[in-house]
Design an enzyme around this catalytic site. Structure first.
Site, PDB file in Angstrom:
ATOM      1  N   ARG A 123       0.997  -1.086  -0.055  1.00  0.00           N
ATOM      2  CA  ARG A 123      -0.120   0.110   0.181  1.00  0.00           C
ATOM      3  C   ARG A 123       0.768   1.313   0.043  1.00  0.00           C
ATOM      4  NH1 ARG A 123      -3.643  -1.560   5.125  1.00  0.00           N
ATOM      5  NH2 ARG A 123      -1.540  -2.343   5.703  1.00  0.00           N
ATOM      6  N   LYS A 137       2.394   1.664   7.093  1.00  0.00           N
ATOM      7  CA  LYS A 137       2.553   0.926   8.420  1.00  0.00           C
ATOM      8  C   LYS A 137       3.712   1.938   9.314  1.00  0.00           C
ATOM      9  CE  LYS A 137       1.740  -2.786   8.970  1.00  0.00           C
ATOM     10  NZ  LYS A 137       0.283  -3.557   9.426  1.00  0.00           N
ATOM     11  N   TYR A 139      -0.352   4.327  10.624  1.00  0.00           N
ATOM     12  CA  TYR A 139      -0.638   3.422  11.740  1.00  0.00           C
ATOM     13  C   TYR A 139       0.849   2.989  12.343  1.00  0.00           C
ATOM     14  CZ  TYR A 139      -4.842   1.524   9.217  1.00  0.00           C
ATOM     15  OH  TYR A 139      -5.840   1.690   8.750  1.00  0.00           O
ATOM     16  N   HIS A 158       0.346   1.174  16.069  1.00  0.00           N
ATOM     17  CA  HIS A 158       0.017   0.253  17.030  1.00  0.00           C
ATOM     18  C   HIS A 158       1.208   0.142  18.016  1.00  0.00           C
ATOM     19  CE1 HIS A 158      -3.433  -1.152  14.849  1.00  0.00           C
ATOM     20  NE2 HIS A 158      -2.812  -0.928  13.540  1.00  0.00           N
ATOM     21  N   GLU A 194      -4.548   4.546  14.013  1.00  0.00           N
ATOM     22  CA  GLU A 194      -5.840   3.656  14.870  1.00  0.00           C
ATOM     23  C   GLU A 194      -6.342   4.139  15.960  1.00  0.00           C
ATOM     24  OE1 GLU A 194      -2.337   2.924  14.495  1.00  0.00           O
ATOM     25  OE2 GLU A 194      -1.497   2.875  16.430  1.00  0.00           O
ATOM     26  N   SER A 252     -11.316  -3.115   7.872  1.00  0.00           N
ATOM     27  CA  SER A 252     -12.095  -3.990   8.203  1.00  0.00           C
ATOM     28  C   SER A 252     -13.193  -4.317   7.248  1.00  0.00           C
ATOM     29  CB  SER A 252     -13.106  -3.563   9.548  1.00  0.00           C
ATOM     30  OG  SER A 252     -12.184  -3.861  10.615  1.00  0.00           O
ATOM     31  N   SER A 262     -25.639 -14.877  20.156  1.00  0.00           N
ATOM     32  CA  SER A 262     -24.167 -15.800  20.205  1.00  0.00           C
ATOM     33  C   SER A 262     -24.077 -16.441  21.601  1.00  0.00           C
ATOM     34  CB  SER A 262     -23.131 -14.781  19.820  1.00  0.00           C
ATOM     35  OG  SER A 262     -21.878 -15.612  20.209  1.00  0.00           O
ATOM     36  N   VAL A 291     -15.373 -11.392  15.592  1.00  0.00           N
ATOM     37  CA  VAL A 291     -15.633 -10.838  16.941  1.00  0.00           C
ATOM     38  C   VAL A 291     -14.263  -9.814  17.218  1.00  0.00           C
ATOM     39  CG1 VAL A 291     -15.689 -11.401  19.224  1.00  0.00           C
ATOM     40  CG2 VAL A 291     -17.045 -12.903  17.496  1.00  0.00           C
ATOM     41  N   LEU A 292     -15.018  -8.959  17.929  1.00  0.00           N
ATOM     42  CA  LEU A 292     -14.143  -8.245  18.495  1.00  0.00           C
ATOM     43  C   LEU A 292     -14.633  -7.491  20.099  1.00  0.00           C
ATOM     44  CD1 LEU A 292     -11.289  -6.317  18.474  1.00  0.00           C
ATOM     45  CD2 LEU A 292     -12.869  -4.341  17.585  1.00  0.00           C
ATOM     46  N   VAL A 331     -10.927 -13.798  10.848  1.00  0.00           N
ATOM     47  CA  VAL A 331     -10.336 -12.655  10.522  1.00  0.00           C
ATOM     48  C   VAL A 331      -9.766 -11.885  11.870  1.00  0.00           C
ATOM     49  CG1 VAL A 331     -11.077 -10.268   9.510  1.00  0.00           C
ATOM     50  CG2 VAL A 331     -12.218 -12.303   8.872  1.00  0.00           C
ATOM     51  N   ALA A 332     -10.612 -12.374  13.045  1.00  0.00           N
ATOM     52  CA  ALA A 332     -10.115 -11.850  14.373  1.00  0.00           C
ATOM     53  C   ALA A 332      -8.674 -12.331  14.688  1.00  0.00           C
ATOM     54  CB  ALA A 332     -11.205 -12.097  15.249  1.00  0.00           C
ATOM     55  N   ASP A 365      -6.018 -11.415  14.159  1.00  0.00           N
ATOM     56  CA  ASP A 365      -4.875 -10.336  14.532  1.00  0.00           C
ATOM     57  C   ASP A 365      -5.149 -10.028  16.167  1.00  0.00           C
ATOM     58  OD1 ASP A 365      -7.414  -9.114  14.270  1.00  0.00           O
ATOM     59  OD2 ASP A 365      -6.326  -7.225  13.458  1.00  0.00           O
ATOM     60  N   VAL A 381      -5.168 -15.525   7.724  1.00  0.00           N
ATOM     61  CA  VAL A 381      -4.090 -14.482   7.331  1.00  0.00           C
ATOM     62  C   VAL A 381      -4.233 -13.278   8.271  1.00  0.00           C
ATOM     63  CG1 VAL A 381      -3.291 -12.925   5.552  1.00  0.00           C
ATOM     64  CG2 VAL A 381      -3.907 -15.436   5.170  1.00  0.00           C
ATOM     65  N   ASN A 412      -2.987 -10.137   7.837  1.00  0.00           N
ATOM     66  CA  ASN A 412      -3.304  -8.787   7.014  1.00  0.00           C
ATOM     67  C   ASN A 412      -3.834  -9.062   5.621  1.00  0.00           C
ATOM     68  OD1 ASN A 412      -1.106  -9.599   5.201  1.00  0.00           O
ATOM     69  ND2 ASN A 412      -0.008  -7.887   5.610  1.00  0.00           N
TER      70      ASN A 412
HETATM   71  N1  LIG Z   1      -7.029 -10.399   9.456  1.00  0.00           N
HETATM   72  C1  LIG Z   1      -7.209  -9.139   9.036  1.00  0.00           C
HETATM   73  O1  LIG Z   1      -6.447  -8.888   7.972  1.00  0.00           O
HETATM   74  C2  LIG Z   1      -8.089  -8.010   9.755  1.00  0.00           C
HETATM   75  C3  LIG Z   1      -8.432  -6.695   9.061  1.00  0.00           C
HETATM   76  C4  LIG Z   1      -9.144  -6.051   9.559  1.00  0.00           C
HETATM   77  C5  LIG Z   1     -10.004  -6.331  10.963  1.00  0.00           C
HETATM   78  N2  LIG Z   1      -9.579  -7.512  11.425  1.00  0.00           N
HETATM   79  C6  LIG Z   1     -10.091  -7.864  12.806  1.00  0.00           C
HETATM   80  O2  LIG Z   1     -11.369  -8.052  12.609  1.00  0.00           O
HETATM   81  C7  LIG Z   1     -12.059  -8.066  13.886  1.00  0.00           C
HETATM   82  C8  LIG Z   1     -13.275  -7.626  13.762  1.00  0.00           C
HETATM   83  O3  LIG Z   1     -13.314  -6.163  13.515  1.00  0.00           O
HETATM   84  P1  LIG Z   1     -14.621  -5.305  13.288  1.00  0.00           P
HETATM   85  O4  LIG Z   1     -13.838  -4.131  12.844  1.00  0.00           O
HETATM   86  O5  LIG Z   1     -15.601  -6.010  12.578  1.00  0.00           O
HETATM   87  O6  LIG Z   1     -15.040  -5.036  14.855  1.00  0.00           O
HETATM   88  P2  LIG Z   1     -16.391  -4.512  15.375  1.00  0.00           P
HETATM   89  O7  LIG Z   1     -16.093  -3.912  16.594  1.00  0.00           O
HETATM   90  O8  LIG Z   1     -17.007  -3.642  14.150  1.00  0.00           O
HETATM   91  O9  LIG Z   1     -17.442  -5.754  15.409  1.00  0.00           O
HETATM   92  C9  LIG Z   1     -17.120  -6.603  16.538  1.00  0.00           C
HETATM   93  C10 LIG Z   1     -18.353  -7.399  16.817  1.00  0.00           C
HETATM   94  O10 LIG Z   1     -18.345  -8.715  17.568  1.00  0.00           O
HETATM   95  C11 LIG Z   1     -19.259  -8.556  18.500  1.00  0.00           C
HETATM   96  N3  LIG Z   1     -19.037  -9.479  19.500  1.00  0.00           N
HETATM   97  C12 LIG Z   1     -18.282  -9.187  20.630  1.00  0.00           C
HETATM   98  N4  LIG Z   1     -18.275 -10.518  21.503  1.00  0.00           N
HETATM   99  C13 LIG Z   1     -18.971 -11.381  20.792  1.00  0.00           C
HETATM  100  C14 LIG Z   1     -19.450 -12.553  21.062  1.00  0.00           C
HETATM  101  N5  LIG Z   1     -19.000 -13.310  21.980  1.00  0.00           N
HETATM  102  N6  LIG Z   1     -20.137 -13.424  19.936  1.00  0.00           N
HETATM  103  C15 LIG Z   1     -20.438 -12.772  18.866  1.00  0.00           C
HETATM  104  N7  LIG Z   1     -20.217 -11.756  18.612  1.00  0.00           N
HETATM  105  C16 LIG Z   1     -19.537 -10.838  19.381  1.00  0.00           C
HETATM  106  C17 LIG Z   1     -19.615  -7.230  18.929  1.00  0.00           C
HETATM  107  O11 LIG Z   1     -20.867  -7.026  19.538  1.00  0.00           O
HETATM  108  C18 LIG Z   1     -19.422  -6.526  17.635  1.00  0.00           C
HETATM  109  O12 LIG Z   1     -20.687  -6.207  16.966  1.00  0.00           O
HETATM  110  C19 LIG Z   1     -11.154  -7.448  14.827  1.00  0.00           C
HETATM  111  O13 LIG Z   1     -10.249  -8.129  15.494  1.00  0.00           O
HETATM  112  C20 LIG Z   1     -10.157  -6.813  13.551  1.00  0.00           C
HETATM  113  O14 LIG Z   1      -8.763  -6.463  14.254  1.00  0.00           O
HETATM  114  C21 LIG Z   1      -8.678  -8.188  10.880  1.00  0.00           C
END
Ligand SMILES: NC(=O)c1ccc[n+]([C@@H]2O[C@H](COP(=O)([O-])OP(=O)(O)OC[C@H]3O[C@@H](n4cnc5c(N)ncnc54)[C@H](O)[C@@H]3O)[C@@H](O)[C@H]2O)c1
Length: 371
Positions: A15, A75, A94, A96, A118, A134, A220, A239-240, A267-268, A270, A298, A300
């Protein structure tokens, strides 16, 4: 203001922090933009496009850091860049910080001003410079999942949307935030049978209102998750819990209840992953199989689609970059609390409490600098 855009040198980062369109906006306002040779190439933007937009191309990263009052990056700076950063220079990228102490210490020592993407935060507590990534990852999760469901790639051999006379695949999405919602749109658009699970009733009410009929919502909890995974073909972990490790909603013992060739896209990952058996993978080697279940984790994901990711990120960062360039960081942060919250390090002091706490380092109130 003099703005410098270095080429990203972190492994596999394609990027760039500014597009030719962004450069043109800044030049139009009277700013000088310097872009390092080939900085945009990984995202599909060549030097000539920046020059046509009014930017100047510099041959080296050293020259780019040397000339700039504000550095725009994607980055966090890596070790080779630490020595290039100058006192009072504004770095907008970013960082972090809380995940890497040497970076925090180096930025404190540099006496630069670090404004972290961030932690820029809107009054509703949303993080506008994290949302675009996201969105990319959520949409990509289904694209990848559909792909790995193909038999030669280890999946069940099921087409996400089915065909007339054959039922579509079942997609289970854990977490209905930004990632989960974008994944649901994609899966629904392809004709899959989609269920989003979340713990927020308010969020599920909203999703039930806006989603098409092939998307359902469900509370959930462990009981419901154990039931749903038996039938799912693709499971997306999204989930976050802000500031915490993701909870393991799918544990090791649950894999045996899944169908052979089920695909998990966590996806979570990270944040530690919401599937216990997920460990971070790379685009070079994205998947592994445990108990006949394909894991894609993955860390990122947006890195694989730098064109889209760069445009999505810069759409969000440019309005802030313009404020910083027009007013300087101090006035811009005084006028806009969202930017003030992005300030992490100023002239050798940490001004973001969570970062100072992470390493037990001294902390100064940001107001000291904004008074
Ligand atoms: N792998 C990657 O490349 C990459 C890229 C972007 C984001 N992410 C990660 O993806 C994840 C999600 O990001 P987001 O922006 O959608 O976050 P977000 O805060 O928008 O959404 C998270 C959701 O999880 C829900 N949640 C919390 N506890 C829960 C449970 N026990 N059961 C079900 N749902 C639950 C929350 O209510 C919320 O709606 C984060 O960890 C973020 O860091 C990873």
């Amino acid at each position: 203001m003099i703005i410098g855009v270095p080429k990203e040198i972190k492994n596999n980062e394609n990027r760039v922090a500014l597009t030719p369109a962004g450069a043109k906006e800044l030049v139009k306002r009277g700013h000088s933009v310097y872009v390092q040779h080939t900085a945009g190439e990984g995202s599909g933007f060549v030097d000539a496009e920046y020059e046509a937009a009014g930017a100047t191309i510099l041959p080296t990263i050293e020259a780019t850091y040397e000339i700039a009052e504000m550095i725009m990056k994607v980055k966090e700076p890596i070790e080779q860049e630490y020595k290039l950063i100058k006192e009072n220079q504004l770095l907008f990228t970013y960082f972090h910080f809380a995940s890497y102490e040497p970076l925090t210490k180096a930025m404190v020592e540099s006496k630069a001003v670090c404004l972290a993407y961030e932690t820029v935060e809107k009054p509703d507590r949303s993080l506008p410079l994290l949302v675009p990534m996201s969105e990319v990852a959520g949409r990509m999760a289904v694209q990848k999942g559909a792909n790995y469901l193909e038999k030669p790639l280890g999946g069940r051999g099921i087409l996400l949307g089915g065909v007339p006379g054959v039922l579509p695949a079942k997609v289970l999405i854990l977490g209905g935030g930004i990632v989960g919602t974008q994944a649901a749109w994609m899966a629904a658009g392809l004709g899959a049978d989609v269920t989003i699970m979340d713990v927020s009733l308010a969020r599920m009410r909203y999703l039930a209102d806006v989603m098409p009929a092939n998307v359902k919502t469900m509370m959930s909890n462990e009981y419901n998750i154990r039931e749903m995974i038996k039938h799912a073909d693709l499971i997306v972990g999204a989930v976050l819990i802000p500031g915490a490790k993701a909870p393991h909603l799918i544990t090791r013992d649950m894999l045996k209840d899944m169908k052979k060739g089920t695909v998990l896209v966590d996806v979570a990952v990270d944040q530690g992953g919401c599937i216990e058996t997920c460990k971070p993978t790379t685009h070079e080697n994205p998947t592994y199989v445990i108990d006949d279940v394909v894991h894609y984790c993955v860390a990122n994901m947006p890195g694989a689609v730098p064109y889209t990711s760069t445009l999505a990120l810069t759409n969000a960062t440019l309005p802030y970059a313009i404020q910083l360039a027009d007013k300087g960081w101090k006035k811009a942060a005084q006028d806009n609390q969202e930017l003030a919250l992005g300030l992490n390090v100023i002239n050798g002091e940490i001004v973001y409490k969570a970062v100072a706490d992470a390493f037990d380092m001294p902390y100064a109130l940001v107001e000291k600098y904004l008074a």
